[in-house]
Design a protein around this motif. Structure first.
Motif, PDB file in Angstrom:
ATOM      1  N   GLY A  71       9.279 -40.045  11.401  1.00  0.00           N
ATOM      2  CA  GLY A  71       9.813 -41.604  10.113  1.00  0.00           C
ATOM      3  C   GLY A  71       8.940 -41.988   9.790  1.00  0.00           C
ATOM      4  O   GLY A  71       8.889 -42.218   8.709  1.00  0.00           O
ATOM      5  N   ILE A  72       8.061 -43.767  10.629  1.00  0.00           N
ATOM      6  CA  ILE A  72       6.776 -44.126   9.898  1.00  0.00           C
ATOM      7  C   ILE A  72       5.483 -43.631   9.430  1.00  0.00           C
ATOM      8  O   ILE A  72       5.032 -43.055   8.138  1.00  0.00           O
ATOM      9  CB  ILE A  72       6.201 -44.600  10.645  1.00  0.00           C
ATOM     10  CG1 ILE A  72       7.348 -45.507  11.833  1.00  0.00           C
ATOM     11  CG2 ILE A  72       5.646 -45.900  10.988  1.00  0.00           C
ATOM     12  CD1 ILE A  72       7.693 -46.699  12.559  1.00  0.00           C
ATOM     13  N   ASP A  73       5.528 -42.158   9.917  1.00  0.00           N
ATOM     14  CA  ASP A  73       3.961 -40.940   9.686  1.00  0.00           C
ATOM     15  C   ASP A  73       4.703 -40.570   9.024  1.00  0.00           C
ATOM     16  O   ASP A  73       3.961 -40.693   7.483  1.00  0.00           O
ATOM     17  CB  ASP A  73       4.017 -40.202  10.502  1.00  0.00           C
ATOM     18  CG  ASP A  73       3.044 -40.625  11.890  1.00  0.00           C
ATOM     19  OD1 ASP A  73       2.504 -42.264  12.580  1.00  0.00           O
ATOM     20  OD2 ASP A  73       3.118 -40.191  13.070  1.00  0.00           O
ATOM     21  N   LEU A  74       5.669 -39.817   8.166  1.00  0.00           N
ATOM     22  CA  LEU A  74       6.050 -39.287   7.064  1.00  0.00           C
ATOM     23  C   LEU A  74       6.122 -40.780   5.730  1.00  0.00           C
ATOM     24  O   LEU A  74       5.460 -40.282   4.904  1.00  0.00           O
ATOM     25  CB  LEU A  74       7.572 -39.095   6.806  1.00  0.00           C
ATOM     26  CG  LEU A  74       8.090 -38.413   5.684  1.00  0.00           C
ATOM     27  CD1 LEU A  74       6.879 -37.590   5.258  1.00  0.00           C
ATOM     28  CD2 LEU A  74       9.434 -37.982   6.155  1.00  0.00           C
ATOM     29  N   ALA A  75       6.466 -42.237   6.006  1.00  0.00           N
ATOM     30  CA  ALA A  75       6.306 -42.978   5.144  1.00  0.00           C
ATOM     31  C   ALA A  75       5.317 -43.286   4.584  1.00  0.00           C
ATOM     32  O   ALA A  75       4.627 -43.267   3.316  1.00  0.00           O
ATOM     33  CB  ALA A  75       7.578 -43.846   5.381  1.00  0.00           C
ATOM     34  N   VAL A  76       4.555 -42.899   6.113  1.00  0.00           N
ATOM     35  CA  VAL A  76       2.840 -43.632   5.507  1.00  0.00           C
ATOM     36  C   VAL A  76       1.975 -42.014   4.340  1.00  0.00           C
ATOM     37  O   VAL A  76       1.470 -42.765   2.934  1.00  0.00           O
ATOM     38  CB  VAL A  76       2.123 -43.387   6.397  1.00  0.00           C
ATOM     39  CG1 VAL A  76       0.818 -43.555   6.474  1.00  0.00           C
ATOM     40  CG2 VAL A  76       2.447 -44.521   7.755  1.00  0.00           C
TER      41      VAL A  76
END
Length: 252
Positions: A71-76
């Motif tokens: 989820g965090i990588d996708l937001a980045v």
């Protein structure tokens, strides 16, 4: 139009969140549509690659397939390709708030999954309204659409239909929008519309005018004659006469 993208690996919650966004947007007549609702990480990435220039609000589950990094990588990934996108994390794990922030994802909000339905839905409503305000503020200055809100409902009209915007004396954040055919009380500040829509010209401290709808500048004290029925003039400050003349002459 603001597109909403929902990423959630719990299919029941995905249907619930998507359905609520649709019902709320239709009820409030908001310029919002659900463009994608999915449990698949890669479908969101594909959407982002295809729609970099569009206004978007993302509701993202932080943990997907058991991995926080997903989820965090996708937001980045989203932030790098759609810098004006609005991102809301939906998570069971409050301890993940700081890791998400420290990775420069710049989320607009975090919604815990363990709150009650009433609070959850109220937060979704607030986030949609806030995202619309943020996106309206960040609209390209040459936008073909003029977006305004009345009683928390958002509307769109072609920028060419805007003739004049007038501030209401002694009424903070209250304006009057004059179109070719109607007069509409709206909320906002002249300075904000002036910054968002470069086509609009500040001819007077209390007025923004669309030079495309100016027929001529005349008189002493100076006024402009406008292309509309009813109120069809507004004052021009002495210091703006020359520049406004030049702008109108170029249009003609």
């Amino acid at each position: 139009m603001m597109n909403v993208i929902v990423l959630e690996d719990d299919l029941d919650r995905l249907d619930y969140l998507t359905g609520f966004v649709k019902r709320y947007s239709q009820f409030e007549r908001l310029p919002v549509k659900v463009a994608l609702a999915t449990e698949k990480f890669d479908e969101v990435k594909e959407y982002v690659e295809r729609n970099r220039g569009k206004d978007a609000l993302f509701f993202l589950d932080i943990i997907l397939t058991g991995e926080v990094r997903d989820g965090i990588d996708l937001a980045v990934f989203i932030r790098r390709r759609m810098p004006n996108a609005q991102i809301v994390f939906v998570t069971k794990h409050r301890e993940l708030v700081m890791p998400a922030v420290t990775h420069n994802t710049l989320p607009m909000d975090f919604i815990p999954k363990d709150v009650g339905p009433r609070q959850f839905e109220q937060t979704i409503r607030q986030d949609i309204k806030l995202a619309l305000r943020k996106i309206t503020t960040a609209k390209p200055t040459q936008s073909e659409t003029f977006v305004y809100h009345v009683n928390e409902k958002y509307y769109e009209i072609p920028i060419d239909d805007v003739v004049l915007i007038e501030s209401v004396p002694k009424k903070a954040n209250q304006l009057i929008l004059y179109t070719n055919k109607t007069i509409i009380p709206i909320y906002g500040q002249l300075i904000d519309f002036e910054r968002k829509f470069k086509i609009l010209y500040r001819c007077h401290r209390s007025y923004l005018v669309n030079p495309n709808n100016v027929r001529r500048v005349f008189g002493k004290p100076p006024h402009v004659l406008l292309n509309r029925v009813g109120k069809n003039t507004c004052p021009v400050s002495e210091r703006h006469i020359r520049e406004l003349h030049q702008i109108v002459d170029k249009i003609d």
